[in-house]
Scaffold this motif. Structure first.
Motif, PDB file in Angstrom:
ATOM      1  N   ILE A   1     -28.297  12.695 -14.871  1.00  0.00           N
ATOM      2  CA  ILE A   1     -29.685  12.944 -14.701  1.00  0.00           C
ATOM      3  C   ILE A   1     -30.030  13.937 -13.284  1.00  0.00           C
ATOM      4  N   GLY A   2     -29.133  13.683 -12.356  1.00  0.00           N
ATOM      5  CA  GLY A   2     -29.221  14.482 -11.323  1.00  0.00           C
ATOM      6  C   GLY A   2     -29.090  15.966 -11.363  1.00  0.00           C
ATOM      7  N   SER A   3     -27.882  16.338 -12.107  1.00  0.00           N
ATOM      8  CA  SER A   3     -27.775  17.655 -12.685  1.00  0.00           C
ATOM      9  C   SER A   3     -28.562  18.188 -13.536  1.00  0.00           C
ATOM     10  N   PHE A   4     -29.026  17.484 -14.352  1.00  0.00           N
ATOM     11  CA  PHE A   4     -30.149  17.944 -15.461  1.00  0.00           C
ATOM     12  C   PHE A   4     -31.444  18.144 -14.642  1.00  0.00           C
ATOM     13  N   GLY A   5     -31.990  17.176 -13.616  1.00  0.00           N
ATOM     14  CA  GLY A   5     -33.005  17.507 -12.697  1.00  0.00           C
ATOM     15  C   GLY A   5     -32.887  18.711 -11.960  1.00  0.00           C
ATOM     16  N   LEU A   6     -31.699  19.066 -11.274  1.00  0.00           N
ATOM     17  CA  LEU A   6     -31.600  20.303 -10.443  1.00  0.00           C
ATOM     18  C   LEU A   6     -31.674  21.367 -11.416  1.00  0.00           C
ATOM     19  N   LEU A   7     -31.184  21.579 -12.678  1.00  0.00           N
ATOM     20  CA  LEU A   7     -31.390  22.694 -13.730  1.00  0.00           C
ATOM     21  C   LEU A   7     -32.701  22.870 -14.219  1.00  0.00           C
ATOM     22  N   THR A   8     -33.420  21.769 -14.162  1.00  0.00           N
ATOM     23  CA  THR A   8     -34.787  21.945 -14.606  1.00  0.00           C
ATOM     24  C   THR A   8     -36.015  21.873 -13.741  1.00  0.00           C
ATOM     25  N   GLY A   9     -35.602  21.567 -12.525  1.00  0.00           N
ATOM     26  CA  GLY A   9     -36.563  21.533 -11.447  1.00  0.00           C
ATOM     27  C   GLY A   9     -37.337  20.100 -11.648  1.00  0.00           C
ATOM     28  N   LEU A  10     -37.070  19.167 -12.464  1.00  0.00           N
ATOM     29  CA  LEU A  10     -37.577  18.137 -12.601  1.00  0.00           C
ATOM     30  C   LEU A  10     -36.979  16.800 -11.498  1.00  0.00           C
ATOM     31  N   SER A  11     -37.704  16.032 -11.091  1.00  0.00           N
ATOM     32  CA  SER A  11     -36.950  14.857 -10.347  1.00  0.00           C
ATOM     33  C   SER A  11     -36.483  13.803 -10.992  1.00  0.00           C
ATOM     34  N   VAL A  12     -35.355  13.309 -10.501  1.00  0.00           N
ATOM     35  CA  VAL A  12     -35.153  12.114 -11.198  1.00  0.00           C
ATOM     36  C   VAL A  12     -35.980  11.277 -11.670  1.00  0.00           C
TER      37      VAL A  12
END
Length: 102
Positions: A25-36
């Motif tokens: 979830i953290g990596s996906f958040g960084l990739l998309t710009g969405l917070s956890v």
């Protein structure tokens, strides 16, 4: 998409963080710009994780979900409520989407 976004996309696509080519979830958040926190909120039907570990409850996302996450981001940027976003995403026809947004 900016140069940084492009570089991050390439990095994460080449070096997935978790098993089976899924992103934490953290990596996906960084990739998309969405917070956890936002991703956890979207978990309630708008952007469900590809896999939730039954033991740890950690959420993992498929890199193919990045595009959907960015669509949701853009719809939120124009203040479309989450419930309406869910309805838009469930609506296959453009004419029906217009009706949902009316």
């Amino acid at each position: 998409m900016g140069a940084l976004d492009s570089r991050l996309t390439e990095e994460f696509m080449l070096c997935p963080v978790s098993r089976d080519n899924l992103l934490s979830i953290g990596s996906f958040g960084l990739l998309t710009g969405l917070s956890v926190t936002t991703l956890r909120h979207y978990d309630a039907g708008v952007l469900e994780p590809a896999f939730v570990d039954p033991e740890t409850r950690y959420r993992y996302y498929d890199p193919n979900q990045v595009r959907l996450a960015r669509v949701i981001q853009r719809l939120r940027a124009v203040d479309l409520p989450i419930n309406d976003i869910g309805r838009v995403l469930e609506t296959p026809e453009v004419a029906d989407v217009r009706e949902v947004l009316a």
